[in-house]
Motif scaffolding. Structure first.
Motif, PDB file in Angstrom:
ATOM      1  N   ALA A  20       0.827  -1.204   0.000  1.00  0.00           N
ATOM      2  CA  ALA A  20       0.000   0.000   0.000  1.00  0.00           C
ATOM      3  C   ALA A  20       0.863   1.257   0.000  1.00  0.00           C
ATOM      4  CB  ALA A  20      -0.941  -0.009   1.212  1.00  0.00           C
ATOM      5  N   GLN A  21       1.931   1.249   0.768  1.00  0.00           N
ATOM      6  CA  GLN A  21       2.847   2.389   0.815  1.00  0.00           C
ATOM      7  C   GLN A  21       3.533   2.563  -0.543  1.00  0.00           C
ATOM      8  OE1 GLN A  21       3.408   4.718   3.018  1.00  0.00           O
ATOM      9  NE2 GLN A  21       5.196   5.643   2.090  1.00  0.00           N
ATOM     10  N   ALA A  22       3.966   1.483  -1.134  1.00  0.00           N
ATOM     11  CA  ALA A  22       4.650   1.562  -2.431  1.00  0.00           C
ATOM     12  C   ALA A  22       3.734   2.129  -3.502  1.00  0.00           C
ATOM     13  CB  ALA A  22       5.152   0.179  -2.842  1.00  0.00           C
ATOM     14  N   VAL A  23       2.497   1.675  -3.518  1.00  0.00           N
ATOM     15  CA  VAL A  23       1.540   2.133  -4.534  1.00  0.00           C
ATOM     16  C   VAL A  23       1.043   3.537  -4.221  1.00  0.00           C
ATOM     17  CG1 VAL A  23      -0.740   1.711  -5.507  1.00  0.00           C
ATOM     18  CG2 VAL A  23       0.841  -0.177  -5.177  1.00  0.00           C
ATOM     19  N   GLY A  24       0.633   3.758  -2.972  1.00  0.00           N
ATOM     20  CA  GLY A  24       0.032   5.041  -2.607  1.00  0.00           C
ATOM     21  C   GLY A  24       1.015   6.194  -2.582  1.00  0.00           C
ATOM     22  N   ALA A  25       2.068   6.064  -1.804  1.00  0.00           N
ATOM     23  CA  ALA A  25       2.993   7.180  -1.613  1.00  0.00           C
ATOM     24  C   ALA A  25       4.107   7.230  -2.650  1.00  0.00           C
ATOM     25  CB  ALA A  25       3.599   7.105  -0.212  1.00  0.00           C
ATOM     26  N   GLN A  26       4.487   6.077  -3.150  1.00  0.00           N
ATOM     27  CA  GLN A  26       5.637   6.030  -4.062  1.00  0.00           C
ATOM     28  C   GLN A  26       5.250   5.924  -5.524  1.00  0.00           C
ATOM     29  OE1 GLN A  26       8.650   6.586  -2.731  1.00  0.00           O
ATOM     30  NE2 GLN A  26       7.611   6.710  -0.765  1.00  0.00           N
ATOM     31  N   GLY A  27       4.004   5.605  -5.817  1.00  0.00           N
ATOM     32  CA  GLY A  27       3.556   5.505  -7.200  1.00  0.00           C
ATOM     33  C   GLY A  27       4.055   4.286  -7.954  1.00  0.00           C
ATOM     34  N   VAL A  28       4.452   3.254  -7.236  1.00  0.00           N
ATOM     35  CA  VAL A  28       4.930   2.026  -7.864  1.00  0.00           C
ATOM     36  C   VAL A  28       3.770   1.346  -8.584  1.00  0.00           C
ATOM     37  CG1 VAL A  28       5.861  -0.278  -7.375  1.00  0.00           C
ATOM     38  CG2 VAL A  28       6.790   1.722  -6.199  1.00  0.00           C
ATOM     39  N   GLU A  29       4.016   0.867  -9.791  1.00  0.00           N
ATOM     40  CA  GLU A  29       2.968   0.192 -10.560  1.00  0.00           C
ATOM     41  C   GLU A  29       3.059  -1.324 -10.500  1.00  0.00           C
ATOM     42  OE1 GLU A  29       2.653   1.683 -14.525  1.00  0.00           O
ATOM     43  OE2 GLU A  29       2.676   3.765 -13.854  1.00  0.00           O
ATOM     44  N   ARG A  30       4.242  -1.855 -10.126  1.00  0.00           N
ATOM     45  CA  ARG A  30       4.418  -3.300 -10.088  1.00  0.00           C
ATOM     46  C   ARG A  30       5.453  -3.668  -9.042  1.00  0.00           C
ATOM     47  NH1 ARG A  30       7.116  -5.578 -15.192  1.00  0.00           N
ATOM     48  NH2 ARG A  30       8.922  -4.904 -14.042  1.00  0.00           N
ATOM     49  N   LEU A  31       5.133  -4.687  -8.244  1.00  0.00           N
ATOM     50  CA  LEU A  31       6.075  -5.250  -7.276  1.00  0.00           C
ATOM     51  C   LEU A  31       6.370  -6.681  -7.683  1.00  0.00           C
ATOM     52  CD1 LEU A  31       4.371  -4.122  -3.952  1.00  0.00           C
ATOM     53  CD2 LEU A  31       6.393  -3.112  -5.004  1.00  0.00           C
ATOM     54  N   THR A  32       7.606  -7.113  -7.488  1.00  0.00           N
ATOM     55  CA  THR A  32       7.982  -8.499  -7.747  1.00  0.00           C
ATOM     56  C   THR A  32       8.438  -9.109  -6.433  1.00  0.00           C
ATOM     57  OG1 THR A  32       8.671  -7.978  -9.993  1.00  0.00           O
ATOM     58  CG2 THR A  32       9.494 -10.024  -9.061  1.00  0.00           C
ATOM     59  N   MET A  33       7.907 -10.293  -6.122  1.00  0.00           N
ATOM     60  CA  MET A  33       8.287 -11.016  -4.918  1.00  0.00           C
ATOM     61  C   MET A  33       8.863 -12.358  -5.324  1.00  0.00           C
ATOM     62  SD  MET A  33       4.824 -10.276  -2.757  1.00  0.00           S
ATOM     63  CE  MET A  33       3.784 -10.260  -4.198  1.00  0.00           C
ATOM     64  N   ARG A  34       9.749 -12.884  -4.509  1.00  0.00           N
ATOM     65  CA  ARG A  34      10.293 -14.219  -4.730  1.00  0.00           C
ATOM     66  C   ARG A  34      10.178 -14.987  -3.414  1.00  0.00           C
ATOM     67  NH1 ARG A  34      12.948 -10.860  -8.025  1.00  0.00           N
ATOM     68  NH2 ARG A  34      13.443 -11.572 -10.123  1.00  0.00           N
ATOM     69  N   CYS A  35       9.631 -16.197  -3.488  1.00  0.00           N
ATOM     70  CA  CYS A  35       9.446 -17.037  -2.310  1.00  0.00           C
ATOM     71  C   CYS A  35       9.979 -18.430  -2.613  1.00  0.00           C
ATOM     72  CB  CYS A  35       7.962 -17.172  -1.953  1.00  0.00           C
ATOM     73  SG  CYS A  35       7.097 -15.623  -1.690  1.00  0.00           S
ATOM     74  N   ASP A  36      10.664 -19.018  -1.655  1.00  0.00           N
ATOM     75  CA  ASP A  36      11.081 -20.409  -1.780  1.00  0.00           C
ATOM     76  C   ASP A  36       9.823 -21.242  -2.030  1.00  0.00           C
ATOM     77  OD1 ASP A  36      11.801 -23.119  -1.159  1.00  0.00           O
ATOM     78  OD2 ASP A  36      13.446 -22.389   0.095  1.00  0.00           O
ATOM     79  N   VAL A  37       9.852 -22.096  -3.039  1.00  0.00           N
ATOM     80  CA  VAL A  37       8.653 -22.880  -3.366  1.00  0.00           C
ATOM     81  C   VAL A  37       8.227 -23.771  -2.207  1.00  0.00           C
ATOM     82  CG1 VAL A  37       9.038 -22.855  -5.860  1.00  0.00           C
ATOM     83  CG2 VAL A  37       9.977 -24.714  -4.504  1.00  0.00           C
ATOM     84  N   ARG A  38       9.157 -24.113  -1.320  1.00  0.00           N
ATOM     85  CA  ARG A  38       8.831 -24.967  -0.172  1.00  0.00           C
ATOM     86  C   ARG A  38       8.171 -24.190   0.960  1.00  0.00           C
ATOM     87  NH1 ARG A  38      14.831 -26.850   0.693  1.00  0.00           N
ATOM     88  NH2 ARG A  38      14.911 -24.594   0.454  1.00  0.00           N
ATOM     89  N   ASN A  39       8.240 -22.855   0.901  1.00  0.00           N
ATOM     90  CA  ASN A  39       7.689 -22.023   1.965  1.00  0.00           C
ATOM     91  C   ASN A  39       6.236 -21.690   1.616  1.00  0.00           C
ATOM     92  OD1 ASN A  39       6.950 -19.944   3.715  1.00  0.00           O
ATOM     93  ND2 ASN A  39       9.064 -19.271   3.940  1.00  0.00           N
ATOM     94  N   LEU A  40       5.351 -22.582   1.993  1.00  0.00           N
ATOM     95  CA  LEU A  40       3.938 -22.443   1.636  1.00  0.00           C
ATOM     96  C   LEU A  40       3.316 -21.178   2.213  1.00  0.00           C
ATOM     97  CD1 LEU A  40       2.799 -26.162   2.003  1.00  0.00           C
ATOM     98  CD2 LEU A  40       3.653 -24.967  -0.030  1.00  0.00           C
ATOM     99  N   ALA A  41       3.701 -20.808   3.424  1.00  0.00           N
ATOM    100  CA  ALA A  41       3.123 -19.619   4.063  1.00  0.00           C
ATOM    101  C   ALA A  41       3.474 -18.352   3.277  1.00  0.00           C
ATOM    102  CB  ALA A  41       3.599 -19.515   5.508  1.00  0.00           C
ATOM    103  N   SER A  42       4.719 -18.212   2.867  1.00  0.00           N
ATOM    104  CA  SER A  42       5.115 -17.025   2.099  1.00  0.00           C
ATOM    105  C   SER A  42       4.410 -16.971   0.756  1.00  0.00           C
ATOM    106  CB  SER A  42       6.626 -17.005   1.890  1.00  0.00           C
ATOM    107  OG  SER A  42       7.286 -16.766   3.115  1.00  0.00           O
TER     108      SER A  42
END
Length: 83
Positions: A20-42
């Motif tokens: 929300a901060q990235a989009v609202g205050a910073q104007g970011v249009e896209r975020l990329t996340m990377r999660c270990d495939v074994r980390n189901l919670a992430s």
């Protein structure tokens, strides 16, 4: 995250706040996340935010062991950042 803190939505709330901060205050249009495939919670956190899986890639883990990371893309127009 400490085991006693898991399952309470803390990681989702934190990620939602960052997005929300990235989009609202910073104007970011896209975020990329990377999660270990074994980390189901992430991976669930990424999905709850409305991110789309875009592929997988190899990387070195904390101790140098090979891991597979799932890439997630979160676009501003599809973000689920409301509580």
């Amino acid at each position: 995250m400490a085991r006693e803190a898991t399952g309470r939505g803390l990681a989702t709330a934190a990620a939602r706040g960052v997005a929300a901060q990235a989009v609202g205050a910073q104007g970011v249009e896209r975020l990329t996340m990377r999660c270990d495939v074994r980390n189901l919670a992430s991976n669930r956190v990424a999905a709850k935010l409305g991110a789309t899986p875009t592929g997988e890639e190899g990387a070195a883990g904390v101790a140098g062991e090979p891991v597979v990371l799932r890439r997630w893309e979160l676009r501003a127009d599809g973000m689920n950042v409301a509580r």
